[in-house]
Design an enzyme around this catalytic site. Structure first.
Site, PDB file in Angstrom:
ATOM      1  N   ASP A  58      12.024  49.144  24.698  1.00 32.05           N
ATOM      2  CA  ASP A  58      12.790  48.979  23.461  1.00 32.05           C
ATOM      3  C   ASP A  58      13.125  50.350  22.875  1.00 32.05           C
ATOM      4  O   ASP A  58      13.070  51.386  23.555  1.00 32.05           O
ATOM      5  CB  ASP A  58      11.994  48.076  22.498  1.00 32.05           C
ATOM      6  CG  ASP A  58      12.872  47.310  21.531  1.00 32.05           C
ATOM      7  OD1 ASP A  58      13.410  47.934  20.603  1.00 32.05           O
ATOM      8  OD2 ASP A  58      13.035  46.077  21.700  1.00 32.05           O
ATOM      9  N   TRP A  64      16.731  38.027   7.513  1.00 35.25           N
ATOM     10  CA  TRP A  64      15.891  38.680   8.505  1.00 35.25           C
ATOM     11  C   TRP A  64      14.542  37.947   8.580  1.00 35.25           C
ATOM     12  O   TRP A  64      13.922  37.673   7.555  1.00 35.25           O
ATOM     13  CB  TRP A  64      15.657  40.164   8.142  1.00 35.25           C
ATOM     14  CG  TRP A  64      14.794  40.809   9.180  1.00 35.25           C
ATOM     15  CD1 TRP A  64      15.202  41.329  10.363  1.00 35.25           C
ATOM     16  CD2 TRP A  64      13.362  40.930   9.147  1.00 35.25           C
ATOM     17  NE1 TRP A  64      14.116  41.777  11.078  1.00 35.25           N
ATOM     18  CE2 TRP A  64      12.973  41.551  10.358  1.00 35.25           C
ATOM     19  CE3 TRP A  64      12.388  40.572   8.224  1.00 35.25           C
ATOM     20  CZ2 TRP A  64      11.647  41.829  10.666  1.00 35.25           C
ATOM     21  CZ3 TRP A  64      11.064  40.848   8.524  1.00 35.25           C
ATOM     22  CH2 TRP A  64      10.701  41.473   9.737  1.00 35.25           C
ATOM     23  N   ASN A 110      21.629  47.081  13.800  1.00 33.93           N
ATOM     24  CA  ASN A 110      20.649  46.935  12.724  1.00 33.93           C
ATOM     25  C   ASN A 110      21.142  47.219  11.322  1.00 33.93           C
ATOM     26  O   ASN A 110      20.322  47.503  10.445  1.00 33.93           O
ATOM     27  CB  ASN A 110      19.433  47.820  13.026  1.00 33.93           C
ATOM     28  CG  ASN A 110      18.576  47.201  14.116  1.00 33.93           C
ATOM     29  OD1 ASN A 110      18.094  46.078  13.965  1.00 33.93           O
ATOM     30  ND2 ASN A 110      18.420  47.891  15.228  1.00 33.93           N
ATOM     31  N   LYS A 154      19.162  45.474  26.384  1.00 35.37           N
ATOM     32  CA  LYS A 154      19.049  44.817  25.073  1.00 35.37           C
ATOM     33  C   LYS A 154      19.979  45.565  24.119  1.00 35.37           C
ATOM     34  O   LYS A 154      19.798  46.760  23.906  1.00 35.37           O
ATOM     35  CB  LYS A 154      17.598  44.895  24.587  1.00 35.37           C
ATOM     36  CG  LYS A 154      17.382  44.382  23.164  1.00 35.37           C
ATOM     37  CD  LYS A 154      15.902  44.353  22.800  1.00 35.37           C
ATOM     38  CE  LYS A 154      15.680  43.890  21.374  1.00 35.37           C
ATOM     39  NZ  LYS A 154      14.262  43.774  21.036  1.00 35.37           N
ATOM     40  N   TRP A 155      20.963  44.871  23.571  1.00 31.44           N
ATOM     41  CA  TRP A 155      22.012  45.492  22.742  1.00 31.44           C
ATOM     42  C   TRP A 155      21.771  45.075  21.298  1.00 31.44           C
ATOM     43  O   TRP A 155      21.955  43.923  20.943  1.00 31.44           O
ATOM     44  CB  TRP A 155      23.359  45.002  23.241  1.00 31.44           C
ATOM     45  CG  TRP A 155      24.576  45.524  22.579  1.00 31.44           C
ATOM     46  CD1 TRP A 155      24.751  45.880  21.270  1.00 31.44           C
ATOM     47  CD2 TRP A 155      25.840  45.730  23.205  1.00 31.44           C
ATOM     48  NE1 TRP A 155      26.026  46.291  21.047  1.00 31.44           N
ATOM     49  CE2 TRP A 155      26.722  46.211  22.213  1.00 31.44           C
ATOM     50  CE3 TRP A 155      26.316  45.553  24.498  1.00 31.44           C
ATOM     51  CZ2 TRP A 155      28.051  46.502  22.485  1.00 31.44           C
ATOM     52  CZ3 TRP A 155      27.646  45.842  24.765  1.00 31.44           C
ATOM     53  CH2 TRP A 155      28.498  46.318  23.762  1.00 31.44           C
ATOM     54  N   ASP A 156      21.388  46.028  20.497  1.00 37.07           N
ATOM     55  CA  ASP A 156      20.949  45.762  19.122  1.00 37.07           C
ATOM     56  C   ASP A 156      22.002  46.233  18.110  1.00 37.07           C
ATOM     57  O   ASP A 156      22.898  47.020  18.455  1.00 37.07           O
ATOM     58  CB  ASP A 156      19.623  46.534  18.914  1.00 37.07           C
ATOM     59  CG  ASP A 156      18.743  45.950  17.826  1.00 37.07           C
ATOM     60  OD1 ASP A 156      19.213  45.091  17.069  1.00 37.07           O
ATOM     61  OD2 ASP A 156      17.573  46.363  17.743  1.00 37.07           O
ATOM     62  N   ARG A 184      18.586  51.571   6.915  1.00 43.90           N
ATOM     63  CA  ARG A 184      17.669  51.938   7.999  1.00 43.90           C
ATOM     64  C   ARG A 184      17.979  53.377   8.465  1.00 43.90           C
ATOM     65  O   ARG A 184      17.983  53.682   9.641  1.00 43.90           O
ATOM     66  CB  ARG A 184      17.784  50.963   9.175  1.00 43.90           C
ATOM     67  CG  ARG A 184      16.468  50.806   9.933  1.00 43.90           C
ATOM     68  CD  ARG A 184      16.644  50.096  11.261  1.00 43.90           C
ATOM     69  NE  ARG A 184      15.349  49.803  11.858  1.00 43.90           N
ATOM     70  CZ  ARG A 184      15.124  49.750  13.158  1.00 43.90           C
ATOM     71  NH1 ARG A 184      16.092  49.966  14.020  1.00 43.90           N
ATOM     72  NH2 ARG A 184      13.939  49.480  13.623  1.00 43.90           N
ATOM     73  N   CYS A 238      21.260  41.173  20.418  1.00 48.04           N
ATOM     74  CA  CYS A 238      20.250  41.251  19.360  1.00 48.04           C
ATOM     75  C   CYS A 238      20.891  41.919  18.159  1.00 48.04           C
ATOM     76  O   CYS A 238      21.771  42.767  18.307  1.00 48.04           O
ATOM     77  CB  CYS A 238      19.068  42.081  19.885  1.00 48.04           C
ATOM     78  SG  CYS A 238      17.834  42.497  18.643  1.00 48.04           S
ATOM     79  N   ASP A 289      13.195  38.560  14.804  1.00 47.13           N
ATOM     80  CA  ASP A 289      12.080  39.513  14.846  1.00 47.13           C
ATOM     81  C   ASP A 289      10.782  38.851  14.402  1.00 47.13           C
ATOM     82  O   ASP A 289       9.705  39.418  14.583  1.00 47.13           O
ATOM     83  CB  ASP A 289      12.369  40.705  13.926  1.00 47.13           C
ATOM     84  CG  ASP A 289      13.201  41.763  14.635  1.00 47.13           C
ATOM     85  OD1 ASP A 289      13.398  41.637  15.859  1.00 47.13           O
ATOM     86  OD2 ASP A 289      13.656  42.701  13.964  1.00 47.13           O
TER      87      ASP A 289
END
Ligand code: DGJ
Length: 738
Positions: free
Chosen positions: A356, A188, A474, A470-472, A436, A520, A542
């Site tokens: 976002d 990261w 995490n 925006k396709w994240d 997270r 993303c 990031d």
């Protein structure tokens, strides 16, 4: 480990694990002297002999392939080695047959070749000598871009299921004096960091087992330089990258006689896959290219191929300049914050505003990362007039409206989790490990796959003003297990997840062809040609610190074109590194990719707003050069002995180019080098003008002009720039002077 090698071929070249043919129809093994897979500049040649198919050559085109049959000694190992056939190669294709047999021996059956305008496809059919078990090696050779796409298809008619244990996409063998491996490690905030090292005896393994994020630990690509050190402009190089968003493994296995085997494919760890009779199992593709003029040429080929042949979506369309709300607001915003951001980006000439994380969840509002994920309804407290209002406000300002999603994940504090606790990846009876504060949805379950699609689809249908997503993603898979898959199919999770993800992305693409999609995953955790065909671009990292970005973008550019590389100007001091960097340097770095901003414009001073507006206007002038031009990497930001970096983009017709130079640190006594250019036409004359220094003459780094010089001099002798201090930078526009 690679003790299975039998002999070495033509010193500079290699042999390979699947390739193409000499004729357009099926032919029998006995009739087939060699199989030739050609692009405009390269040949990949296989030889069927003694039942096996041997890899013989991958290099510049040969005039007469028959010569290879003479110049070669004994045949090498098969192009797709199998476990137990002559050797117990641990990286070969490995299956357990219906009757329990653990070895496989593939024999050549025939080859088929078809053409279209852009490519030649070759299928080499192989069959086990004992069982009704078939393997087809596919090669699609993109003629003008000199890229070969190689993958494997497995089918059988055995009396009960076969278990696939290791299924390489392709298997290559090389023979050279020395091998240097260039690879790209990630973590990261420091994604796609270039690492170059010589290979020594034994197996070097690059891998990713994160489950959800295919480039989070390592990028699935490599460059192999044969017989010398890696160079941008010289040397025999093979570049390869795996198009797969799931777990993968690349093995570089150097044996005692200095032969190198490379096996590339899905990672076999805990991934035994049961294949029923009549079912078809297709591996992901390995994309490959050979060049005898260094790494730079390979990168340019990948970029052209990606733009022209769907490696990234809409590769012929310029990308909008955007402002993304994340670093400017994080979770803390209300409607007015967003309207202010829209005003700010419109004022400096931006074209898109992206909201976002933080816009959804009502019973469990998404005010931080602990709640709301999975509840894809607009938060009515923060945004009382909804998403359509925001889209309309964007439209009023001439902006595209974009929105963030993370459709494969869920917070335990969410309506979704309350309703469907069994939809998450977990092993029954064990603790559900959060990262997270979230869990991964089990995409191997078709109901969950449908949910992930609907999460995005319904919002887009209800708000047709949204033009960007925006396709994240995490977090990784931990505690792997599925409440949907049967107990004897738990090891299908990894592959089924990745395939379902691909289907969902393809469906969003199909249903919403005009919506720009950004890929993303906590930054650059999903940068790869597995998913990129459905996406227009990726979030590179990031870490938006311009100095760190110089290195990451350099690494990323080895396989991925600037048009897809989102690169944003953020605040100073930078939020990740706390480093202070002048605005010009930040813009000059971001302008080498798809330019954007990641800040709240209201935090910019008036002169900074003015500078931002001028930089954006400048970018619009060079956008097509950056997004469609040929990249030349010149001075590497990885060179520990140099405080300078430079690169440039050249129009395909060589009439114009844009050159970027940076000073990344200051060391007393180190003088600015002359900057040589690349890729120009040596017979043309070019006028050089400096860009992005108009705001303040003190920013000018190029002496007073006019500077009109021949392409030959620019490339051989270079040009002087004054980069005196740390974070000085310059952009030069190079235009043909008739
Ligand atoms: C990780 C992404 O990389 C960031 O850009 C941002 O979208 C956050 N997730 C939001 O949670």
């Amino acid at each position: 480990m690679a003790m299975h090698r039998i002999s070495i071929f033509l010193a500079p070249f290699l042999w390979f694990a699947a390739v193409s043919v000499t004729q357009a129809m099926e032919s029998s093994s006995s009739a087939q002297k060699f199989i030739r897979i050609s692009t405009d500049a390269t040949d990949l040649i296989l030889v069927p002999q003694g039942g096996d198919v041997h890899g013989v050559y991958f290099g510049p085109r040969v005039n007469n392939p028959d010569d290879l049959l003479v110049s070669r000694g004994k045949m090498a190992s098969p192009v797709m080695p199998t476990f137990g056939h002559r050797t117990n190669n641990p990286y070969a294709l490995e299956v357990t047959h219906a009757n329990g047999d653990i070895t496989t021996s593939l024999q050549f059956v025939g080859v088929k070749q078809t053409h279209d305008d852009v490519s030649e496809t070759t299928i080499v059919q192989l069959k086990d000598s004992l069982h009704p078990f078939r393997v087809a090696l596919h090669f699609q050779a993109f003629l003008h871009e000199n890229i070969i796409k190689a993958w494997t298809v497995i089918e059988h008619e055995e009396e009960s299921p076969v278990v696939l244990l290791n299924t390489p996409s392709a298997y290559l063998s090389f023979s050279a004096d020395t091998y240097w491996l260039s690879s790209f490690k990630s973590s990261w905030g420091m994604e796609t960091t270039l690492v170059e090292e010589p290979l020594s005896a034994g197996a070097k393994i690059l891998e990713n087992t994160a489950g959800t994020r295919g480039s989070f630990e390592h990028s699935p690509g490599f460059f192999l330089t044969l017989g010398g050190r890696p160079s941008e402009e010289q040397g025999r190089v093979i570049g390869g990258t795996l198009a797969w968003p799931g777990n993968w493994r690349l093995v570089f296995d150097l044996d005692q006689s200095n032969g190198l085997d490379v096996s590339a494919g899905m990672h076999p760890v805990a991934s035994a896959y049961t294949l029923l009779a009549g079912q078809r199992f297709e591996t992901p593709a390995l994309l490959l290219s050979y060049s005898d003029s260094g790494k730079g040429e390979i990168s340019r080929r990948f970029h052209r191929w990606a733009r022209l042949h769907g490696g990234v979506r809409d590769g012929d369309k310029e990308r909008p300049i955007l402002l993304n709300s994340w670093e400017g607001a994080y979770f803390k915003f209300e409607e007015q914050t967003l309207l202010d951001m829209m005003d700010g980006v419109a004022k400096v000439g931006g074209e898109c505003f992206v909201l976002d994380d933080g816009w959804f969840g009502n019973k469990h509002p998404r005010n931080n990362s602990t709640a709301g994920l999975g509840d894809w309804q607009c938060n009515t407290t923060k945004l009382p007039r909804g998403l359509s209002f925001l889209a309309a406000e964007c439209a009023k300002r001439g902006l595209i409206f974009g929105l963030w999603f993370e459709p494969e994940m869920v917070n335990p504090a969410s309506d979704l989790y309350e309703k469907h606790p069994d939809w998450v990846v977990h092993e029954p009876g064990r603790e559900r490990i959060e990262a997270r504060t979230q869990l991964v949805l089990d995409l191997s379950n078709p109901e969950v796959e449908e949910f992930a699609f609907q999460a995005i689809h319904q919002i887009l249908v209800a708000n047709p003003g949204i033009g960007y997503v925006k396709w994240d993603a995490n977090r990784d898979v931990m505690n792997a297990g599925s409440a949907y898959l049967t107990r004897d199919r738990q090891s299908h999770l990894w592959i089924d997840y990745a395939r379902a993800l691909d289907r969902v992305a393809a469906r969003v693409q199909r249903e919403h062809p005009n919506v720009i999609l950004q890929l993303c995953a906590s930054g650059g955790g999903r940068v790869g040609y597995g998913l990129l065909p459905h996406f227009h671009e990726f979030w590179t990292s990031d870490n938006t610190d311009a100095k760190a970005r110089l290195q990451m973008q350099w690494g990323t550019s080895h396989f991925f074109p600037a048009i897809a590389m989102a690169s944003h100007v953020s605040a100073s001091p930078n939020h990740q590194t706390k480093r202070e960097i002048p605005l010009k340097f930040r813009f000059d770095v971001a302008m080498t990719g798809r330019l954007g901003m990641e800040l709240h414009p209201k935090n910019l001073k008036p002169d900074e707003i003015d500078f931002a507006a001028k930089s954006i206007a400048t970018y619009k002038k060079i956008r097509s050069l950056v997004q469609f031009g040929d990249l030349y990497r010149i001075l590497s930001p990885y060179n520990p002995d140099l405080s300078f970096a430079s690169l440039m983009y050249v129009a395909l017709d060589k009439k114009q180019a844009v050159f970027f130079a940076y000073r990344t640190s200051f060391r007393v006594g180190e003088f600015t080098p002359r900057f040589t250019l690349r890729g120009l036409d040596p017979t043309k004359r070019y006028e050089i003008t400096e860009l992005n220094a108009e705001v303040d003459p003190k920013l000018a780094r190029l002496g007073k002009g006019p500077h009109i010089l021949g392409g030959d001099v620019l490339m051989n002798d270079g040009i002087s720039l004054t980069l005196r201090r740390e974070f000085d930078s310059a952009i030069l526009l190079v235009t043909e002077k008739p």
